[in-house]
Write a protein that holds these residues in place. Structure first.
Motif, mmCIF file in Angstrom:
data_model
loop_
_atom_site.group_PDB
_atom_site.id
_atom_site.type_symbol
_atom_site.label_atom_id
_atom_site.label_comp_id
_atom_site.label_asym_id
_atom_site.label_seq_id
_atom_site.Cartn_x
_atom_site.Cartn_y
_atom_site.Cartn_z
ATOM 1 N N ASN A 18 0.090 72.151 34.956
ATOM 2 C CA ASN A 18 1.395 72.782 35.178
ATOM 3 C C ASN A 18 1.566 74.034 34.338
ATOM 4 O O ASN A 18 2.074 75.048 34.814
ATOM 5 N N ALA A 19 1.133 73.991 33.080
ATOM 6 C CA ALA A 19 1.203 75.184 32.234
ATOM 7 C C ALA A 19 0.316 76.281 32.817
ATOM 8 O O ALA A 19 0.676 77.464 32.809
ATOM 9 N N GLY A 20 -0.823 75.886 33.367
ATOM 10 C CA GLY A 20 -1.748 76.843 33.972
ATOM 11 C C GLY A 20 -1.165 77.565 35.170
ATOM 12 O O GLY A 20 -1.531 78.712 35.449
ATOM 13 N N ALA A 21 -0.257 76.910 35.897
ATOM 14 C CA ALA A 21 0.378 77.557 37.051
ATOM 15 C C ALA A 21 1.143 78.798 36.612
ATOM 16 O O ALA A 21 1.150 79.819 37.310
ATOM 17 N N PHE A 22 1.774 78.738 35.455
ATOM 18 C CA PHE A 22 2.473 79.912 34.918
ATOM 19 C C PHE A 22 1.499 80.856 34.224
ATOM 20 O O PHE A 22 1.636 82.076 34.316
#
Length: 147
Positions: A132-136
């Motif tokens: 999820n952090a990687g999506a941003f």
């Protein structure tokens, strides 16, 4: 028996007072919207981004100057949409500018945050997992993608 009850009354009342003060302090921070500061770790990359919904359900991501960064197709990037929805709700509640940019920041320790300068709120995205952090984080390096 009565002396035993009386001797327990003081500590019990003290514990109840401490619990009440703790709850009142936590509630007051929430009610008065006191955001805690972002981490004081060196920044690896940062970018201001504007997110706009399109009629077909896509989310258009652009730089504040209008340069297209990415288009998130309909039905994808659920975490990005959810995180933005929560911060947009705060903006509406505080009568803040809905179309103002958000700040996405990646720190040298791997932490990724989403900050809303309009309300002072920020979210440590690492708490929701690396994916999820990687999506941003991907939006930090995205360059004018075509639809």
């Amino acid at each position: 028996m009565m002396a035993e009850r009386a001797s327990l009354r003081g500590p019990f009342l003290g514990m109840m007072l401490l619990l009440g003060l703790t709850l009142a302090g936590a509630a007051s921070a929430r009610l008065w919207h006191v955001p805690e500061p972002p981490p004081a770790t060196p920044v690896a990359a940062a970018r201001s981004l504007v997110f706009a919904d399109r009629d077909d359900g896509a989310v258009v991501v652009s730089a504040p100057d209008g340069t297209l960064v990415a288009v998130l197709p309909p039905g994808t990037n659920g975490f990005v949409r959810g995180a933005l929805r929560g911060l947009a709700r705060e903006r509406r509640r505080e009568d803040a500018a809905i179309a103002a940019p958000f700040n996405v920041t990646e720190y040298v320790d791997g932490r990724v945050t989403l900050q809303d300068p309009a309300t002072g709120r920020w979210v440590d995205l690492r708490a929701f997992g690396a994916t999820n952090a990687g999506a941003f984080a991907r939006l930090l390096t995205a360059r004018e993608e075509n639809e």
